[in-house]
Motif scaffolding. Structure first.
Motif, PDB file in Angstrom:
ATOM      1  N   TYR A  64       0.866  -1.185   0.000  1.00 45.23           N
ATOM      2  CA  TYR A  64       0.000   0.000   0.000  1.00 45.23           C
ATOM      3  C   TYR A  64       0.903   1.235   0.000  1.00 45.23           C
ATOM      4  CZ  TYR A  64      -4.009  -2.958   1.065  1.00 45.23           C
ATOM      5  OH  TYR A  64      -5.001  -3.906   0.996  1.00 45.23           O
ATOM      6  N   THR A 117      -4.310  -1.431  -7.955  1.00 42.52           N
ATOM      7  CA  THR A 117      -5.528  -0.697  -7.612  1.00 42.52           C
ATOM      8  C   THR A 117      -5.148   0.739  -7.297  1.00 42.52           C
ATOM      9  OG1 THR A 117      -6.546  -2.688  -6.680  1.00 42.52           O
ATOM     10  CG2 THR A 117      -7.512  -0.566  -6.064  1.00 42.52           C
ATOM     11  N   VAL A 120      -7.240   4.695  -3.717  1.00 42.01           N
ATOM     12  CA  VAL A 120      -7.697   4.375  -2.364  1.00 42.01           C
ATOM     13  C   VAL A 120      -7.297   5.502  -1.410  1.00 42.01           C
ATOM     14  CG1 VAL A 120      -7.486   2.773  -0.434  1.00 42.01           C
ATOM     15  CG2 VAL A 120      -7.601   1.904  -2.782  1.00 42.01           C
TER      16      VAL A 120
END
Length: 354
Positions: A64, A117, A120
């Protein structure tokens, strides 16, 4: 991701001209394996620090990151390749990298078979990295105007006295703002009135910001001025062609000479000079005249006001002429935070146009 954003904030004030970035690595079972943040320009990036902490547990795991992993070779290698080499299976990032020299990391990761992704907690991550993002998008430093005033908007009494309007707690909080900034800026009026020091005090390990003093005609800065000591670097900005007196030999000060007119040195020229020196965030601590010139130039990105529960009724206002002559032209703000600091109220706001 929220943990990565918190980690990124630890780099505020020490990473320029690079962004602040945080990274958290989970192992293949979803358990925390390593974390890190970018600490200083030229040092390892957040992903490299997190991967080093995770070791072999990164393989098959998820990273992340608050900013899209970089895709270029600068003073360090590309983080996209470091993630590929570590064998991570998935990368989640918050904000796409707007730097044309570094963007493309997501595409490189996908080409290597890594799931990616994006977006976020993008708003939260962008807010934490707003100085660097502003500098890339606008080509100038992000500017925060800080002021302290009474509840009726006065920054000093009618006789000029101003120490202290706000509390010791608020003054300590200003040192946090300084520590998070690349440069602290004041003008000649503040030099004459306050003889400010502008260095960070009371914060262990803080990187000292560049102290920038505007003295267009070289009449306000005296050889004994506190900003000329060796506590932090200092840049003295004077008008091009203006003769300056010699500065003390022990001073860490440099002199920059910029074009000027009757109104002083142009805000855009000043910000361009600072940007060229690697400054990505400026804390404007000058008086109402300097603040007015920045507002008039559309160069204030954030306002932080410390309001004390005090009334004066007379004295200078926090903001001087900003080129606004009618209420329809007023600069409207969005209040993003209100916090009690000791007996005072700290209000943070950003221009709606931003």
């Amino acid at each position: 991701m929220r943990r990565a954003i918190a980690l990124a904030a630890r780099g505020l004030g020490s990473t320029s001209p690079n962004p602040v970035v945080g990274c958290v690595v989970l192992d293949a079972s979803g358990e925390p394996a390593g974390e890190g943040f970018h600490q200083r320009a030229g040092g390892p990036h957040a992903e490299v620090n997190a991967l080093a902490a995770a070791g072999d547990r990164a393989r098959g795991g998820t990273a992340y990151v608050t900013l899209e992993p970089c895709n270029h070779i600068g003073r360090t290698g590309p983080c996209s390749q470091a993630l590929i080499d570590a064998g991570v299976a998935r990368v989640v990032y918050a904000v796409a990298d707007p730097n044309p020299q570094a963007t493309g990391g997501a595409d490189t990761l996908r080409a290597a078979g890594i799931a990616v992704t994006a977006g976020v907690l993008a708003d939260e991550a962008e807010a934490g990295n707003t100085a660097w993002l502003t500098s890339v998008r606008l080509g100038r430093p992000h500017v925060t105007w800080k002021y302290a005033a009474t509840l009726d908007g006065r920054t000093a009494a009618a006789d000029g006295t101003s120490r202290w309007i706000t509390s010791a707690e608020s003054r300590a909080d200003v040192h946090r703002l300084r520590a998070e900034s690349d440069a602290v800026l004041v003008g000649s009026g503040t030099l004459r009135a306050d003889d400010p020091h502008l260095a960070v005090r009371g914060i262990e390990g803080a990187t000292q910001p560049l102290r920038v003093v505007l003295d267009t005609h070289a009449r306000s800065l005296t050889p004994t001025a506190r900003v000329l000591d060796d506590a932090a670097p200092t840049l003295v900005v004077v008008g091009k062609g203006v003769t300056t007196p010699p500065l003390p030999g022990a001073s860490a000060a440099e002199v920059a000479r910029l074009p000027y007119d009757g109104a002083g040195i142009a805000v855009d020229a000043l910000l361009a000079e600072l940007h060229a020196r690697g400054v990505r965030s400026v804390l404007l601590e000058g008086g109402p005249t300097l603040a007015g010139s920045f507002v008039a130039a559309g160069a204030v990105d954030r306002v932080v006001g410390y309001l004390a529960p005090v009334l004066l009724g007379a004295g200078p206002a926090a903001l001087a002429d900003a080129g606004i002559t009618t209420i329809t032209d007023a600069l409207r703000l969005d209040v993003t935070e209100t916090v009690r600091i000791g007996p005072d109220l700290r209000i943070t706001a950003t221009p709606k146009e931003r």
